[in-house]
Structure formats: C-alpha cells, structure tokens
Enzyme design. Sequence first.
Site, PDB file in Angstrom:
ATOM      1  N   HIS A 105      45.038 -16.545  21.432  1.00 36.14           N
ATOM      2  CA  HIS A 105      44.196 -17.742  21.809  1.00 36.14           C
ATOM      3  C   HIS A 105      43.141 -17.283  23.013  1.00 36.14           C
ATOM      4  CE1 HIS A 105      42.663 -21.498  22.009  1.00 36.14           C
ATOM      5  NE2 HIS A 105      43.856 -22.334  22.453  1.00 36.14           N
ATOM      6  N   HIS A 120      35.348 -14.806  13.661  1.00 32.22           N
ATOM      7  CA  HIS A 120      35.855 -16.058  14.072  1.00 32.22           C
ATOM      8  C   HIS A 120      36.367 -16.855  12.734  1.00 32.22           C
ATOM      9  CE1 HIS A 120      36.297 -19.979  16.288  1.00 32.22           C
ATOM     10  NE2 HIS A 120      36.269 -19.292  17.205  1.00 32.22           N
ATOM     11  N   ASP A 127      34.208 -14.314  23.148  1.00 33.53           N
ATOM     12  CA  ASP A 127      35.169 -13.444  23.893  1.00 33.53           C
ATOM     13  C   ASP A 127      34.042 -11.945  24.073  1.00 33.53           C
ATOM     14  OD1 ASP A 127      37.255 -14.788  25.029  1.00 33.53           O
ATOM     15  OD2 ASP A 127      37.933 -14.445  22.519  1.00 33.53           O
TER      16      ASP A 127
HETATM   17  N1  ACO Z   1      36.655  -6.320  12.990  1.00 32.66           N
HETATM   18  C1  ACO Z   1      36.599  -5.821  11.752  1.00 32.66           C
HETATM   19  N2  ACO Z   1      36.974  -6.594  10.715  1.00 32.66           N
HETATM   20  C2  ACO Z   1      37.137  -7.793  10.832  1.00 32.66           C
HETATM   21  C3  ACO Z   1      37.118  -8.271  12.084  1.00 32.66           C
HETATM   22  C4  ACO Z   1      36.845  -7.691  13.026  1.00 32.66           C
HETATM   23  N3  ACO Z   1      36.779  -8.230  14.250  1.00 32.66           N
HETATM   24  N4  ACO Z   1      37.518  -9.758  11.996  1.00 32.66           N
HETATM   25  C5  ACO Z   1      37.668  -9.816  10.554  1.00 32.66           C
HETATM   26  N5  ACO Z   1      37.533  -8.730  10.088  1.00 32.66           N
HETATM   27  C6  ACO Z   1      37.379  -8.591   8.468  1.00 32.66           C
HETATM   28  C7  ACO Z   1      38.748  -8.608   8.212  1.00 32.66           C
HETATM   29  O1  ACO Z   1      39.471  -7.420   7.998  1.00 32.66           O
HETATM   30  C8  ACO Z   1      38.570  -9.311   6.597  1.00 32.66           C
HETATM   31  O2  ACO Z   1      38.021  -8.113   5.813  1.00 32.66           O
HETATM   32  P1  ACO Z   1      38.466  -7.991   4.203  1.00 32.66           P
HETATM   33  O3  ACO Z   1      38.285  -9.056   3.398  1.00 32.66           O
HETATM   34  O4  ACO Z   1      37.937  -6.670   3.737  1.00 32.66           O
HETATM   35  O5  ACO Z   1      39.955  -8.067   4.348  1.00 32.66           O
HETATM   36  C9  ACO Z   1      37.507 -10.090   6.905  1.00 32.66           C
HETATM   37  O6  ACO Z   1      36.699  -9.541   7.996  1.00 32.66           O
HETATM   38  C10 ACO Z   1      37.957 -11.550   7.200  1.00 32.66           C
HETATM   39  O7  ACO Z   1      38.795 -11.557   8.054  1.00 32.66           O
HETATM   40  P2  ACO Z   1      40.191 -12.671   8.411  1.00 32.66           P
HETATM   41  O8  ACO Z   1      41.178 -11.674   9.035  1.00 32.66           O
HETATM   42  O9  ACO Z   1      40.218 -13.110   7.038  1.00 32.66           O
HETATM   43  O10 ACO Z   1      39.279 -13.746   9.211  1.00 32.66           O
HETATM   44  P3  ACO Z   1      40.251 -14.734  10.096  1.00 32.66           P
HETATM   45  O11 ACO Z   1      39.352 -15.936  10.045  1.00 32.66           O
HETATM   46  O12 ACO Z   1      41.463 -14.891   9.518  1.00 32.66           O
HETATM   47  O13 ACO Z   1      40.137 -14.040  11.413  1.00 32.66           O
HETATM   48  C11 ACO Z   1      39.834 -13.693  13.841  1.00 32.66           C
HETATM   49  C12 ACO Z   1      39.387 -14.479  12.586  1.00 32.66           C
HETATM   50  C13 ACO Z   1      41.236 -13.742  14.121  1.00 32.66           C
HETATM   51  C14 ACO Z   1      38.950 -14.181  15.013  1.00 32.66           C
HETATM   52  C15 ACO Z   1      39.262 -12.090  13.466  1.00 32.66           C
HETATM   53  O14 ACO Z   1      38.026 -12.154  13.200  1.00 32.66           O
HETATM   54  C16 ACO Z   1      39.812 -11.284  14.567  1.00 32.66           C
HETATM   55  O15 ACO Z   1      40.685 -10.821  14.656  1.00 32.66           O
HETATM   56  N6  ACO Z   1      38.749 -10.840  15.394  1.00 32.66           N
HETATM   57  C17 ACO Z   1      39.030  -9.892  16.785  1.00 32.66           C
HETATM   58  C18 ACO Z   1      39.918 -10.820  17.604  1.00 32.66           C
HETATM   59  C19 ACO Z   1      38.995 -11.693  18.430  1.00 32.66           C
HETATM   60  O16 ACO Z   1      37.588 -11.718  18.991  1.00 32.66           O
HETATM   61  N7  ACO Z   1      39.535 -12.891  18.537  1.00 32.66           N
HETATM   62  C20 ACO Z   1      38.827 -14.196  19.547  1.00 32.66           C
HETATM   63  C21 ACO Z   1      38.275 -15.044  18.702  1.00 32.66           C
HETATM   64  S1  ACO Z   1      37.439 -16.368  19.415  1.00 32.66           S
HETATM   65  C22 ACO Z   1      38.619 -17.178  20.492  1.00 32.66           C
HETATM   66  O17 ACO Z   1      39.575 -17.544  19.930  1.00 32.66           O
HETATM   67  C23 ACO Z   1      38.380 -17.875  21.669  1.00 32.66           C
END
Ligand code: ACO
Length: 429
Positions: free
Chosen positions: A267, A306, A362
């Site tokens: 988070h 996100h 972020d």
């Molecule tokens: N880098 C590379 N690939 C990514 C990223 C990333 N940052 N985020 C998502 N993907 C890919 C996934 O691997 C997935 O690919 P696939 O379809 O080939 O399997 C696809 O994009 C969809 O991603 P999900 O994991 O299903 O998306 P979800 O909504 O569950 O996750 C999250 C969102 C957790 C924020 C994710 O994008 C992530 O981990 N980002 C990096 C961490 C981050 O920056 N977090 C801060 C969020 S903002 C906040 O909380 C204040």
Amino acid sequence: MADSLTVTDNRTGETYEVPIADGAIRADEFGKIRVDDDSPGLALYDPGFVNTASCRSAVTFIDGEKGILEYRGYPIEQLAEHSNFLEVAYLLIHGDLPTKEQYERWEHEITFHTFVHENVKGFMEGFRYDAHPMGILMASVGALSTFYPESRNIADGDNRHMQIVRMIAKMPTLGAWAYRNAQGKPYVYPDNDLSYTANFLAMLFKMSERKFEADERLVKALDVLFILHADHEQNCSTNAVRSVGSSQVDPYSAVAAGVAALYGPLHGGANESVLRMLRRIGSKENIPAFIEGVKNGDEKLMGFGHRVYKNYDPRAQIIKKACDDVFEVTGVNPLLEIAQELEKIALEDDYFVSRKLYPNVDFYSGLIYEALQFPPEMFTVLFAIGRTPGWLSQWLELVQDKEQKIARPKQIYTGARGLDYVPTSERWA
Ligand code: ACO
C-alpha cells in the site's frame, strides 16, 4: 428494460428477481437463494473486495479508464494548482469549499491544536533508536484515544468535529517527532505562526536557529503532495478505518488501523521500491536491458500500473510538474534523468501500451521526497499525514450512514467438523 437480474437456481429450478440499483445488486438478495429452509443462503465470494461495494460515498470519484480523480466533485488538477492542503481537508470533511470566514476559523482551529500532551512526548521517547516512524505513528495515534476519552461519544457532532480537528492538527507533530526520534534529535514544538506544511518542515528540520523558515517552493511542493494523497476512495487503509470504525470505536483507534494498513509494502511503500530500482539501473545506457528484463517477466517496472487507473494516473502528472519546482531549489536528483527516460521508453513500448501500464503516483514522488532530505522510512509517514483528512471524512460518512452495520464478512468454511477432543494423556502418551 427492467432494472433487475433474473436468476435461476439450477439446483432447485427456482427463479429470483434481483433488483439492480446504481449499477449494483444487493448481496443480501442472494442470501434469499437457498436449496431448502435448512441450508444457508447463497453467499458472494470476493477476496480483496475486487468487485464488492462496501458503502455509498460522496467523498471521492475515480474513473480509472479516463484517468479522472475528483474530491467532492472538484478535479484534483484544479485543487493541486489553486487550493492548499488545509482547504482540501475542509472540503473533504465538510463536503464543500469554505467561505473566507469558514476557512479562517478552520485554519485557526487546526493551528491551535498542533501541540500534543507532554506525556505523548514521554512515551514516544521510549521507542528504540531504530524504531520505524510508521510504527511510532501508529502507536501514538492510537494512544491519543486515551488522552481524549470523550472521543468515544461518536454520536455527538461537536465532539466528532473536535477529534477531527485534533487529529489533522497533531498528525504532523507526531510524524515529525517519530522522525526526530530516529535521528536522536530533540523534538521541536509546533510553531503556530507558520502554515500547516511549513510548520511540519520546521518540526522536522529545525536545529539551533531561532526560526526555521523553509523555502516557499518546497513548502508548496509538499503541500501539493499532501493534496494528492488526501483521499482515494475505498483503498486498503480507508477500508481498514471504515471496518474498525464500524464497531463504533473512537476515531483515533479507527485511524490507527488506517496507519497500520498503510504501513504495509503493498500500500504505502511502492515509491521506496522505485528509488531502489532507479539506483540499480544506474544510468540511461542500462535502461534497454532493464526493460527487456521486465518484458521477460524477470521483474516489474515499479511505479507503473495501477489496479484502478488504466490511463496516466492524474496524480503522477502533477507530481512530475512539482519535481521541477523542487529541483530548482535542491538541485536535480540524478535519478530523475533515468526516470524520465524510462518513462519515455515504456510509454512507446507495446508491452506497456497494450497492458495500459502508465506511471502511477509513486513513480516520481520518491524522487521529490529524497530531494527534500526525507529518508525512505518517512515516505509512508508523509502519505499518512496527507491521507488523514480522507480517512476522517470517510469515517464521518460511515458513522452518519444509517445503512452501515458492523463490518463482518462471511467465510467459506474449509476446515474439519465435529471432532472429539483427545486428552493430552492420550495424545502425548
Ligand atoms: N511492470 C511490468 N508489468 C506489469 C506491471 C509493472 N509495473 N504492472 C502490471 N504488469 C503486467 C502484469 O504482469 C500483467 O501482465 P500479463 O497480463 O502478461 O500477466 C498485466 O500487466 C496486468 O497486471 P496485473 O498484475 O493484473 O494488475 P493489477 O491491477 O493486479 O496490479 C499493481 C496493479 C499491483 C499496481 C501492479 O501494476 C504493480 O505491481 N505495479 C508495480 C508496483 C507499484 O507501482 N505499486 C504502486 C501502486 S500505486 C499505490 O498503491 C499508491
């Protein structure tokens, strides 16, 4: 076309009409679907509340597809540009922008509640030198409930207002002191001549000077960051505040639960990971190899993607602009160049474009916090200070919402049943 769902239970052949209102159906309607009078009603299974609305709320609107964020109907871009954090806090709590008189009264109230009881200082000093400031903040916000026992009278509007003012006012004091604790530096008392955010910076960084006056551009940038973090509808920590608050506990205890939820790396901690990632990449030449690694699934591009935003996170746009103002004062963080290049490459790459992965809040915030001399452990404390008016406005909405009940989800039981206890004399023989 009727606003309803017709559901046929193939176990019994029975058909049910489930009304649809506001694009939702009530889960308890499904509870009426049962095989016979002795069996439980149908439950909805939704770990992480991915598709379950837990409340009606008029605080924050998000359209993730279009990249829209509004507090009480006002776009975040306009608030960040023209308002200040205290006014945004007023807006979130009261539902509309203040008149001049209302604003002045609010500012006065908040300013004159920034001090905390001396005993708070005493117990904060009891934490070890290496205590994480979020752990200290969580404990001390919760402890405030013991200083204001009347806060448990949540049915009284004036009383609620008093606690809201106290909490918004005291969070920077607690956050700054948690930081000073880690530094082994004496705690600095609030300076009520200063603005909310300038006072926070003074409590953090003042040493022997008679008055600490931070550069106005830095004050403005941090104020904007507080605005951007002030609310984000039903996120994990807000849900924690609402869930704990639904037991009708006092608001300090409910907000302490919010701080606890924010403490978790999923988070509040992503900006710290962005900094670590940028440092590891080290220079622009290494970006293509890094991007290849991300595309091969070896790692993630932190600060991208996100759950809700499938477009540029509007907060990231604003922070990117704030970077320029901050770096004008502090000098450019060398990691900025890597971040900008990374963003440019990622936004043109089909892997990121097809998955709708854009910079989130972020991606750039850690760079600013670092330039402002905050150690990474403090990043989440800054988030918590910014989020406090959001938590409280959601709490206020909860306690006045006649439809709300104590939060108590169902479970799907998967364990054993009806075992006979075996005494230790037999089990351990
Ligand atoms: N880098 C590379 N690939 C990514 C990223 C990333 N940052 N985020 C998502 N993907 C890919 C996934 O691997 C997935 O690919 P696939 O379809 O080939 O399997 C696809 O994009 C969809 O991603 P999900 O994991 O299903 O998306 P979800 O909504 O569950 O996750 C999250 C969102 C957790 C924020 C994710 O994008 C992530 O981990 N980002 C990096 C961490 C981050 O920056 N977090 C801060 C969020 S903002 C906040 O909380 C204040």
